[in-house]
Write an enzyme that holds these catalytic residues in place. Structure first.
Site, PDB file in Angstrom:
ATOM      1  N   PHE A 153       3.945   1.865   2.350  1.00 12.37           N
ATOM      2  CA  PHE A 153       4.872   0.804   1.969  1.00 12.37           C
ATOM      3  C   PHE A 153       6.262   1.430   1.845  1.00 12.37           C
ATOM      4  O   PHE A 153       6.409   2.523   1.314  1.00 12.37           O
ATOM      5  CB  PHE A 153       4.434   0.196   0.631  1.00 12.37           C
ATOM      6  N   ARG A 155      -1.064 -12.210   7.039  1.00 16.62           N
ATOM      7  CA  ARG A 155      -1.932 -11.578   6.047  1.00 16.62           C
ATOM      8  C   ARG A 155      -2.610 -12.638   5.180  1.00 16.62           C
ATOM      9  O   ARG A 155      -1.956 -13.541   4.666  1.00 16.62           O
ATOM     10  CB  ARG A 155      -1.133 -10.630   5.149  1.00 16.62           C
ATOM     11  N   ASP A 170      -1.140   5.658  -4.436  1.00 19.70           N
ATOM     12  CA  ASP A 170      -0.563   4.351  -4.710  1.00 19.70           C
ATOM     13  C   ASP A 170      -1.710   3.340  -4.619  1.00 19.70           C
ATOM     14  O   ASP A 170      -2.290   3.144  -3.546  1.00 19.70           O
ATOM     15  CB  ASP A 170       0.530   4.040  -3.678  1.00 19.70           C
ATOM     16  N   TYR A 173       0.851  -7.071 -10.613  1.00 15.06           N
ATOM     17  CA  TYR A 173       1.086  -8.488 -10.306  1.00 15.06           C
ATOM     18  C   TYR A 173       0.340  -8.966  -9.068  1.00 15.06           C
ATOM     19  O   TYR A 173       0.420 -10.136  -8.714  1.00 15.06           O
ATOM     20  CB  TYR A 173       2.584  -8.766 -10.136  1.00 15.06           C
ATOM     21  N   LYS A 174      -0.423  -8.089  -8.425  1.00 20.77           N
ATOM     22  CA  LYS A 174      -1.225  -8.510  -7.274  1.00 20.77           C
ATOM     23  C   LYS A 174      -2.614  -8.927  -7.766  1.00 20.77           C
ATOM     24  O   LYS A 174      -2.770  -9.951  -8.403  1.00 20.77           O
ATOM     25  CB  LYS A 174      -1.282  -7.385  -6.238  1.00 20.77           C
TER      26      LYS A 174
END
Length: 405
Positions: free
Chosen positions: A128, A368, A197, A222-223
């Site tokens: 990312f 996605r 990560d 928050y995912k």
């Protein structure tokens, strides 16, 4: 039509037999929407709104500044202890503070200090973007160099020069899951540290940091953890490194006695040395409330359902999306996300969202679909694929009409 009818029946049967189906009732979800973006922003658990209102009215409004000594100040470590079992960490190794980017910076600088004779940082080549940006800045500040290497190639690329390697557990574009234990072991054989990560795996895949001997890890909340927009991230530091973990943002919150107001910083003896500044209490306690949905959840069942949702997506796509190109691996080496190639991904996803199927896309051409096992249903998976089929059929008809003119 027969294929769709069969898939409808199969989806209904799978949903009826789902041992996690009851968890969906724990979330505030519009029943008209099929939500597939939990890998970017998780759905809100129902108790969060009430908890935040209570914090505002009773703790902030009623107790005012007294709340800092009535549980607020200890919240980063306390909430970290709630996340620890989800990443396979024993107590005392996880703290919630700051953002993922900030925690990456802390961990990378600390890693270079733990390996002072080594001048190289390896970075997952498909990482990312923020991970790469932070690594470049850390290298510039510490006199190291960054080398980008495909994750699977790291065992052959790591050397005595490598201080630390930064890897993503799950690739954010393809959804591929990397072999965390094997890659960690390979890095250790060369004397390098492993920094993982976990943003796209925590709350989805079983993660066993202690068992794998991971040195450092970061992750957002928050995912799949459903902590809410901008929820604070977490930092993991293995016990063996805690007394030598020297992070560069030596703020007062990480001091051993922050309210002593001494002139010189002295790091906290435990994981709280990973803290820097004053915690964001509203977001932190919203996350604390959101974590209640994990009480009693069997992580093996969670993984089993996540894989099964993906298998059903593949089966629906094979039946209904002729020639679809799917980037996500079909084996168990994947997270809970399916990535489909589409030549006009931005436009296609906008059309899907307009029809109540909410996913996202990554440039230039990837749709996605996040599969959050606590609330995603098999019926919704079928809806996503049939809606995509409808859009493709309309697009083909449109282009056929143009070609026929």
């Amino acid at each position: 039509m027969t294929a769709v009818t069969d898939l409808v029946a199969e989806a209904a049967a799978l949903d009826a037999a789902d041992p996690l189906a009851h968890k969906r009732n724990s979330f505030d979800l519009d029943q008209e929407i099929a939500y597939f973006d939990g890998n970017s922003l998780g759905a809100p658990p129902k108790q969060v709104a009430e908890r935040v209102a209570s914090v505002v009215r009773e703790e902030w409004g009623g107790r005012l500044i007294r709340s800092w000594s009535e549980g607020w100040w200890e919240a980063p470590a306390r909430v970290g202890e709630r996340i620890a079992p989800l990443v396979g960490a024993a107590p005392g190794q996880v703290v919630v503070a700051d953002s993922t980017s900030v925690n990456l910076f802390k961990a990378l600088v600390a890693a270079t200090r733990l390996k002072p004779g080594r001048d190289e940082i390896l970075v997952d080549a498909d990482t990312f973007p923020t991970d790469g940006y932070i690594a470049d800045e850390v290298a510039g500040l510490t006199g190291r160099t960054v080398r980008r290497v495909v994750a699977e190639d790291m065992p052959g690329e790591v050397s005595e020069r490598t201080a630390v390697a930064l890897l993503n557990h799950v690739d954010y574009v393809t959804g591929r899951a990397h072999d965390l234990p094997a890659l960690t072991e390979a890095l250790h054989r060369a004397g390098a540290l492993a920094l993982w990560d976990l943003c796209h795996s925590v709350g989805a895949l079983p993660v066993e940091l202690d068992a794998a001997g991971v040195d450092l890890a970061v992750g957002c909340t928050y995912k799949f953890l459903n902590g809410g927009p901008g929820a604070p991230a977490f930092l993991y530091v293995a016990t063996k490194w805690l007394d030598r973990f020297e992070q560069p943002l030596a703020g007062w919150a990480g001091d051993r006695d922050p309210f002593a107001m001494r002139g010189a910083y002295e790091a906290h003896a435990g994981i709280e040395r990973g803290r820097s500044g004053t915690p964001d209490i509203l977001s932190l306690l919203a996350l604390d409330a959101a974590l209640d949905v994990w009480d009693g959840v069997d992580r093996a069942l969670l993984r089993e359902k996540g894989l099964a949702l993906g298998e059903f997506f593949f089966r629906c796509a094979d039946e209904l999306l002729d020639g679809a190109r799917i980037l996500t691996p079909r084996g168990n080496d994947r997270g809970h996300q399916i990535s489909v190639v589409d030549d006009d991904a931005a436009k296609t996803m906008a059309a899907l969202i307009e029809r109540g199927v909410i996913g996202d896309f990554r440039p230039p051409n990837v749709l996605r679909f996040g599969l959050a096992p606590l609330y995603t249903t098999y019926g919704e998976v079928l809806r996503a694929v049939t809606t995509l089929q409808e859009l493709r059929s309309r697009n083909n008809e449109f282009h056929s009409g143009i070609d026929g003119k």
